[in-house]
Design a protein around this motif. Sequence first.
Motif, PDB file in Angstrom:
ATOM      1  N   VAL A  79       0.852  -1.191   0.000  1.00 10.01           N
ATOM      2  CA  VAL A  79       0.000   0.000   0.000  1.00 10.01           C
ATOM      3  C   VAL A  79       0.886   1.238   0.000  1.00 10.01           C
ATOM      4  O   VAL A  79       2.025   1.209   0.477  1.00 10.01           O
ATOM      5  N   ASP A  80       0.351   2.306  -0.550  1.00  4.64           N
ATOM      6  CA  ASP A  80       1.045   3.589  -0.468  1.00  4.64           C
ATOM      7  C   ASP A  80       0.019   4.694  -0.328  1.00  4.64           C
ATOM      8  O   ASP A  80      -1.120   4.582  -0.820  1.00  4.64           O
ATOM      9  N   LEU A  81       0.433   5.769   0.346  1.00  9.40           N
ATOM     10  CA  LEU A  81      -0.472   6.872   0.692  1.00  9.40           C
ATOM     11  C   LEU A  81       0.268   8.191   0.571  1.00  9.40           C
ATOM     12  O   LEU A  81       1.420   8.307   0.985  1.00  9.40           O
ATOM     13  N   GLU A  82      -0.382   9.188   0.000  1.00  8.78           N
ATOM     14  CA  GLU A  82       0.156  10.547  -0.070  1.00  8.78           C
ATOM     15  C   GLU A  82      -0.994  11.537   0.112  1.00  8.78           C
ATOM     16  O   GLU A  82      -2.137  11.248  -0.270  1.00  8.78           O
ATOM     17  N   VAL A  83      -0.682  12.698   0.666  1.00  6.63           N
ATOM     18  CA  VAL A  83      -1.681  13.760   0.712  1.00  6.63           C
ATOM     19  C   VAL A  83      -1.750  14.416  -0.658  1.00  6.63           C
ATOM     20  O   VAL A  83      -0.762  14.437  -1.409  1.00  6.63           O
ATOM     21  N   ASP A  84      -2.905  14.951  -0.998  1.00 11.36           N
ATOM     22  CA  ASP A  84      -3.148  15.433  -2.354  1.00 11.36           C
ATOM     23  C   ASP A  84      -2.191  16.553  -2.767  1.00 11.36           C
ATOM     24  O   ASP A  84      -1.871  16.691  -3.946  1.00 11.36           O
ATOM     25  N   ILE A  96       0.062  12.181 -19.122  1.00 15.80           N
ATOM     26  CA  ILE A  96      -0.076  13.271 -18.151  1.00 15.80           C
ATOM     27  C   ILE A  96      -0.078  14.615 -18.861  1.00 15.80           C
ATOM     28  O   ILE A  96      -0.892  15.497 -18.575  1.00 15.80           O
ATOM     29  N   ALA A  97       0.854  14.797 -19.807  1.00 10.97           N
ATOM     30  CA  ALA A  97       0.972  16.073 -20.513  1.00 10.97           C
ATOM     31  C   ALA A  97      -0.263  16.390 -21.339  1.00 10.97           C
ATOM     32  O   ALA A  97      -0.557  17.564 -21.598  1.00 10.97           O
ATOM     33  N   ALA A  98      -1.010  15.357 -21.756  1.00 15.10           N
ATOM     34  CA  ALA A  98      -2.194  15.580 -22.585  1.00 15.10           C
ATOM     35  C   ALA A  98      -3.401  16.053 -21.773  1.00 15.10           C
ATOM     36  O   ALA A  98      -4.400  16.499 -22.343  1.00 15.10           O
ATOM     37  N   LEU A  99      -3.289  15.991 -20.456  1.00 22.20           N
ATOM     38  CA  LEU A  99      -4.402  16.411 -19.591  1.00 22.20           C
ATOM     39  C   LEU A  99      -4.416  17.932 -19.430  1.00 22.20           C
ATOM     40  O   LEU A  99      -3.388  18.589 -19.615  1.00 22.20           O
ATOM     41  N   PRO A 100      -5.558  18.504 -19.042  1.00 22.24           N
ATOM     42  CA  PRO A 100      -5.565  19.929 -18.688  1.00 22.24           C
ATOM     43  C   PRO A 100      -4.574  20.187 -17.561  1.00 22.24           C
ATOM     44  O   PRO A 100      -4.356  19.329 -16.686  1.00 22.24           O
ATOM     45  N   ALA A 101      -3.953  21.341 -17.570  1.00 26.11           N
ATOM     46  CA  ALA A 101      -2.881  21.650 -16.618  1.00 26.11           C
ATOM     47  C   ALA A 101      -3.315  21.434 -15.165  1.00 26.11           C
ATOM     48  O   ALA A 101      -2.527  20.961 -14.337  1.00 26.11           O
ATOM     49  N   ALA A 102      -4.565  21.743 -14.844  1.00 23.02           N
ATOM     50  CA  ALA A 102      -5.034  21.636 -13.466  1.00 23.02           C
ATOM     51  C   ALA A 102      -5.127  20.192 -12.994  1.00 23.02           C
ATOM     52  O   ALA A 102      -5.205  19.936 -11.789  1.00 23.02           O
ATOM     53  N   TRP A 103      -5.131  19.242 -13.913  1.00 24.54           N
ATOM     54  CA  TRP A 103      -5.288  17.828 -13.538  1.00 24.54           C
ATOM     55  C   TRP A 103      -3.963  17.068 -13.497  1.00 24.54           C
ATOM     56  O   TRP A 103      -3.910  15.952 -12.994  1.00 24.54           O
ATOM     57  N   ARG A 118      -2.279  15.875  -9.933  1.00 27.71           N
ATOM     58  CA  ARG A 118      -2.968  14.776  -9.246  1.00 27.71           C
ATOM     59  C   ARG A 118      -2.809  13.461 -10.000  1.00 27.71           C
ATOM     60  O   ARG A 118      -2.645  12.408  -9.394  1.00 27.71           O
ATOM     61  N   GLU A 119      -2.844  13.515 -11.325  1.00 25.28           N
ATOM     62  CA  GLU A 119      -2.657  12.290 -12.107  1.00 25.28           C
ATOM     63  C   GLU A 119      -1.260  11.717 -11.885  1.00 25.28           C
ATOM     64  O   GLU A 119      -1.090  10.496 -11.750  1.00 25.28           O
ATOM     65  N   ALA A 120      -0.250  12.577 -11.820  1.00 26.92           N
ATOM     66  CA  ALA A 120       1.104  12.116 -11.547  1.00 26.92           C
ATOM     67  C   ALA A 120       1.192  11.486 -10.158  1.00 26.92           C
ATOM     68  O   ALA A 120       1.858  10.460  -9.959  1.00 26.92           O
ATOM     69  N   LEU A 121       0.512  12.090  -9.191  1.00 24.98           N
ATOM     70  CA  LEU A 121       0.527  11.550  -7.833  1.00 24.98           C
ATOM     71  C   LEU A 121      -0.193  10.207  -7.786  1.00 24.98           C
ATOM     72  O   LEU A 121       0.253   9.284  -7.096  1.00 24.98           O
ATOM     73  N   ARG A 122      -1.272  10.080  -8.524  1.00 27.78           N
ATOM     74  CA  ARG A 122      -1.962   8.792  -8.598  1.00 27.78           C
ATOM     75  C   ARG A 122      -1.044   7.728  -9.176  1.00 27.78           C
ATOM     76  O   ARG A 122      -1.019   6.585  -8.692  1.00 27.78           O
ATOM     77  N   VAL A 135       1.703   6.699  -6.373  1.00 29.17           N
ATOM     78  CA  VAL A 135       1.293   5.797  -5.293  1.00 29.17           C
ATOM     79  C   VAL A 135       1.020   4.393  -5.835  1.00 29.17           C
ATOM     80  O   VAL A 135       1.263   3.400  -5.137  1.00 29.17           O
ATOM     81  N   ARG A 136       0.549   4.286  -7.056  1.00 29.01           N
ATOM     82  CA  ARG A 136       0.348   2.962  -7.636  1.00 29.01           C
ATOM     83  C   ARG A 136       1.680   2.242  -7.809  1.00 29.01           C
ATOM     84  O   ARG A 136       1.804   1.057  -7.486  1.00 29.01           O
ATOM     85  N   LYS A 137       2.674   2.951  -8.320  1.00 29.35           N
ATOM     86  CA  LYS A 137       4.005   2.360  -8.495  1.00 29.35           C
ATOM     87  C   LYS A 137       4.597   1.933  -7.156  1.00 29.35           C
ATOM     88  O   LYS A 137       5.170   0.843  -7.017  1.00 29.35           O
ATOM     89  N   GLU A 138       4.480   2.800  -6.154  1.00 28.47           N
ATOM     90  CA  GLU A 138       5.006   2.483  -4.832  1.00 28.47           C
ATOM     91  C   GLU A 138       4.310   1.265  -4.237  1.00 28.47           C
ATOM     92  O   GLU A 138       4.956   0.405  -3.623  1.00 28.47           O
ATOM     93  N   ALA A 139       2.986   1.182  -4.394  1.00 23.55           N
ATOM     94  CA  ALA A 139       2.256   0.034  -3.860  1.00 23.55           C
ATOM     95  C   ALA A 139       2.717  -1.261  -4.518  1.00 23.55           C
ATOM     96  O   ALA A 139       2.897  -2.284  -3.846  1.00 23.55           O
ATOM     97  N   VAL A 140       2.934  -1.221  -5.829  1.00 27.72           N
ATOM     98  CA  VAL A 140       3.373  -2.419  -6.539  1.00 27.72           C
ATOM     99  C   VAL A 140       4.753  -2.868  -6.064  1.00 27.72           C
ATOM    100  O   VAL A 140       4.970  -4.045  -5.759  1.00 27.72           O
ATOM    101  N   THR A 141       5.710  -1.940  -5.985  1.00 26.65           N
ATOM    102  CA  THR A 141       7.055  -2.347  -5.592  1.00 26.65           C
ATOM    103  C   THR A 141       7.102  -2.773  -4.122  1.00 26.65           C
ATOM    104  O   THR A 141       7.894  -3.647  -3.757  1.00 26.65           O
TER     105      THR A 141
END
Length: 241
Positions: free
Chosen positions: A122-127, A148-155, A158-162, A165-171
């Motif tokens: 599991v992995d956890l980060e604040v937004d 990530i770059a194709a998303l609107p700048a405001a998103w 958070r997408e990078a952070l998502r 945490v997924r990568k950290e949980a897997v490893t």
Amino acid sequence: MPGGRCAVWLGHAPAAPRPVADGALLDGAERERADRMTDPVARAHYIAARAGIRRTLGAALGTPPAQVAFGRAPCPGCGSARHGPPVLLGQGPYGEREMWLSVSRAGPWWLLALSYAGPVGVDLEVDRTDVGPAVLRRCFSDAERERIAALPAAWRQREALRGWVRKEAVTKGWGTGTGTAAGLGSVEVLAGAWPAGHRAAVVRRAGRPDWPVAELPLGRRLVGALAGPVDRPGGRPADPG
């Protein structure tokens, strides 16, 4: 939590820390780590989180919290126990044990997973946690950075952070923890086999078994993920109990 189940707990340090009561539950290694912390707020959060994890495990296992014994198994990648997976002592070798656990902490928040089905991460980060350009270059694949770059700048953040945490949980589930951050670019969780917009998928990497991972529904303030274990056909992660 019998029969190949996985349980996940989210905890939060109380606004008024209980340093004496909480500190009495910690073992020597935990107290030494707390004593090295110079920031009093960070120290209070750490002590409260470790005490909360111990109380939760004690209740789940029928063991007094102060008697829950932690250790680390050797990292399957390099053999070091410094960043190997956490284990509950008194069991067999890591791959043959009856239960597995994983923990993560972000400020006053903590996340605990306990599995009877197999290794878990599991992995956890604040937004508000920032995933900077250096981390994106080192730990994300070209396809993930393009998504990530194709998303609107405001998103994008958070997408990078998502993804992080997924990568950290897997490893963590693999048992290699964060000691192999340079190889995280090959753990694709935002591209490849992971469909755009999906919150659960199976991560595939050469030389590794397929590994199911799912984003946890923790609200807007937190981002978290659970990797493994598989406890039913179809390769999906066990539902948190």
